[in-house]
Design a protein around this motif. Structure first.
Motif: not given
Ligand code: BGC
Length: 749
Positions: A331-334, A367, A372-375, A401-403
């Protein structure tokens, strides 16, 4: 001359036919003369580069049919897995059958002598043992499918600069022990159907015209049965080449050359047997290809893509993982940063360039695996386009702003390729700047590397807690990297080349790539880890290094010596929480050796898959022939007797268990001639004691010393027998020593 009873016309026709078989029929075909079938050959090695008629080239410029792009050698070698290399070979063989290809032009097993070598990505390693084992497995795999291989580039083809003229000037021991050793192993263990002679000269003589290389060593000593094919355009003088042992000049056709060869036989300048051999070898190759041909063969492109992914995942090296930053949590925000995440670099440029049938993109693969979000932020471009400051600012903003940030760095295709060498080993400065800026706001940063040749990691390693090395991974690399980043695959790759701290530390720093058409291999035997260990130079990452998401204990090394070599057994335990694979590496050295040696050299390795808590014994034979050194005096491999020090390790510098074992050596009796030195004769088990006695008597008669002191012995040990007279050593024939020496050397001097 026509043989008895033969018609002159028939003889000329046969000569012409034999000469025509010695050159290609076209850019990619050979044979096809008389009743000899035609053979289609294709690059290679990590996929097929089958070109359409009329659009052919040997530099990878033109197009080719889509094929599975497996990891190039630089990636594949990081698996340290011969079974996997064999499966890769089998898959390539199947694609060859489906495309009607009779010979796949690979493997390339030249030693990566210097990290600047332009084609290092096409070669396995700095180490001949690893290269030879992997190369032999790959050849077995391809040839098991009824398709031939071409072991290249024979030999000492270790740089691109001036590659069609330059001479690789290598002393005999390094030539045998480092540069020819992998070729020898592949020839002896796997009998490739062809060997490709290199562009360069070896010690002054073109490889394609080198009778010592192509005939004495390759055929005479190693028992090569196949055909010697030239690299494309490597032949300088075809008549000389055929006489030296070359069978097939590529590309073709070459009607003028064919006529010259036939005429040379007519005029007596070329032995008819040499031409017959050359034509016979090409005919044999064509017959083998025809016999192996499966006209209805197809292959499963999906299955091969799956294989490409599986292989690539085995080749990823986890260089560093402080604080277990990897694997990423589901669930990492990457923040994914760097152009290579979207436009992966997965193979090298030049003749090996494959038109990949499909391509996995790391960003998409990540992705699809993470909840989690993968931006994504491009961060930089590899072609210099775009607003550098804006790209960097965007990356920093996203990283902050990401983890966690995953930054893809590497070399662009245009920065390394066949045809030229690199001038430095640095990562592009703009990429490093982006990395520094991201790390400043996001300490939880992982770097993922894509590159063919080694890059300098000193500026990166202290910046980030985690570092993954993908080298070049082929078309499945995107999925493989995502699998490793997210723990679907536990990394188990190992470096096949040392990562130096600085270019100035590398063995050939001052002699690469040479000048005035000569490259002097002045570092001798000390290539790769042999150099750094012997000179005690710190490195960023040692040869053989690679971490895992689990931990292993290696202990209890047991050694036994036999006629076959040293059998080493060690116990490996998975002491962590995840299943994983460890590659146990065996290094051997002989302290106090009578010859120049590396402190220790890789002589065996094996991998073991272990569940958490599981333990297994690993046994490897360090073969006698691999422990031997080349002795130029007696012109053969010699196993020196002594107490060998063997280490079981997980890299060349992470040695976990060590032991010593006494090995019986080969007897070396030097030929006794007038050029033999007194020291050599004294070392002879029979002559030695007699000479010593004779020497004592002589010196007692003539000198005041009365006894033969140690210093005196050392002083005279290097005097050749023929020169003793000048030193009053009894060369007048009258003294007992002179008589003894005459008796000993007379027969052979
Ligand atoms: C390369 C070989 C290749 C051949 C055919 C040469 O330039 O050195 O490795 O197999 O071209 O493309």
């Amino acid at each position: 001359m026509p043989a008895d009873g033969e018609q002159p016309g028939t003889d000329t026709a046969r000569l012409e036919e034999e000469a025509a078989l010695g050159s290609g029929r076209s850019f990619w075909t050979a044979g096809g003369v008389g009743d000899v079938p035609s053979v289609l050959v294709t690059d290679g090695p990590h996929g097929l580069r089958k070109q359409e008629e009329g659009a052919v080239d040997h530099l990878g410029l033109g197009g080719s049919r889509p094929a599975t792009c497996l990891p190039p050698a630089a990636g594949l070698a990081q698996s340290w897995d011969p079974e996997l290399a064999q499966r890769v070979g089998e898959a390539l063989g199947r694609e060859c059958q489906a495309e009607g290809v009779g010979v796949l032009l690979g493997p390339g097993i030249n030693i990566r002598r210097d990290p600047r070598g332009g084609r290092n990505f096409e070669y396995y390693s700095e180490d001949p043992h690893l290269s030879g084992v992997l190369g032999a497995a790959w050849v077995r795999g391809v040839q098991s499918q009824g398709v031939g291989t071409s072991l290249k580039h024979f030999a000492a083809n270790n740089h691109e600069h001036d590659r069609m003229r330059a001479s690789s000037d290598v002393d005999e021991r390094p030539l045998r022990e480092i540069y020819l050793r992998a070729f020898q192993r592949v020839v002896e263990d796997a009998q490739p159907w062809t060997v490709m002679s290199a562009y360069n000269r070896v010690n002054g003589v073109y490889a394609s015209e080198n009778p010592w290389l192509l005939t004495d060593v390759l055929r005479g000593e190693w028992g090569f049965q196949g055909a010697v094919v030239s690299d494309w355009g490597a032949v300088n003088d075809r008549v000389v080449a055929v006489a030296a042992g070359l069978d097939l000049q590529m590309p073709g056709p070459d009607p003028a050359g064919d006529a010259r060869v036939a005429a040379a036989v007519g005029s007596g300048d070329l032995d008819a047997d040499a031409l017959r051999r050359s034509a016979g070898k090409v005919a044999e190759l064509a017959a083998k290809v025809a016999a192996g041909r499966r006209p209805d063969a197809t292959y499963d492109a999906d299955a091969h893509h799956e294989l490409a992914r599986e292989v690539a995942a085995r080749c990823v090296v986890l260089l560093k993982n402080d604080g277990d930053l990897l694997p990423l949590a589901a669930d990492a925000d990457v923040a994914v940063i760097g152009e290579f995440a979207e436009q992966p670099r997965y193979q090298g440029g030049g003749s090996s360039h494959v038109n990949a049938s499909r391509l996995d993109v790391p960003l998409e693969e990540l992705r699809s695996r993470l909840a989690g979000t993968v931006a994504f932020a491009r961060g930089f471009t590899t072609d210099g386009s775009g607003d550098v400051d804006a790209l960097r600012a965007e990356a920093v903003e996203l990283g902050g702003r990401s983890g966690v940030a995953v930054v893809f760095l590497g070399l662009a295709a245009r920065q390394e390729s066949e045809g030229f060498d690199r001038e430095h080993i640095d990562l592009p400065a703009d990429q490093l700047e982006v990395l520094r800026a991201v790390v400043a706001v996001q300490p939880r940063t992982v770097v993922v590397l894509s590159h063919g040749g080694v890059v300098r990691l000193a500026p990166v390693v202290d910046l980030v807690p985690a570092l993954l090395d993908g080298a070049l991974l082929g078309q499945g690399g995107g999925a493989a990297l995502a699998d490793v980043l997210t723990s679907a695959v536990n990394p188990s790759g190992k470096l096949s080349e040392t990562v130096p701290q600085r270019l100035q530390d590398v063995p050939a720093y001052l002699d690469f790539p040479g000048e005035f058409s000569h490259a002097r291999y002045s570092e001798g035997l000390f290539v790769g880890h042999r150099w750094y260990d012997r000179r005690e130079i710190d490195v960023t990452f040692p040869f053989g290094h690679g971490l895992s998401y689990t931990t292993f204990e290696v202990s209890g090394l047991a050694l036994t010596a036999s006629d076959e070599g040293i059998t080493a057994t060690v116990t490996v335990v998975n002491t962590g929480e995840r299943a994983g694979r460890e590659v146990v590496q065996f290094y051997a050295g002989l302290p106090g050796s009578s010859v120049t040696r590396a402190v220790r050299e890789l002589k065996g390795f094996a991998s073991v898959d272990l569940a958490p808590g599981e333990s297994r014994e690993v046994t490897v034979l360090l073969r006698r022939e691999d422990l031997a050194y080349w002795n130029p005096r007696v012109q053969r491999w010699v196993l020196e007797a002594g107490e060998y020090l063997v280490h079981a390790g997980v890299s060349s510098r992470d040695l976990r268990a060590s032991g010593a074992v006494s090995v019986a050596g080969d007897e070396v009796r030097l030929p006794v001639t007038a050029e033999s030195t007194l020291g050599e004769l004294m070392a002879d088990p029979e002559l030695g004691p007699q000479i010593l006695a004779g020497l004592s008597r002589t010196t007692q008669q003539g000198a005041e010393h009365g006894d033969l002191g140690m210093d005196m012995m050392r002083m005279i040990a290097s005097i050749p027998v023929s020169r003793l007279a000048g030193f009053g050593g009894g060369g007048d024939g009258a003294s007992p020593l002179a008589q003894l020496l005459e008796g000993a050397t007379g027969a052979e001097s």
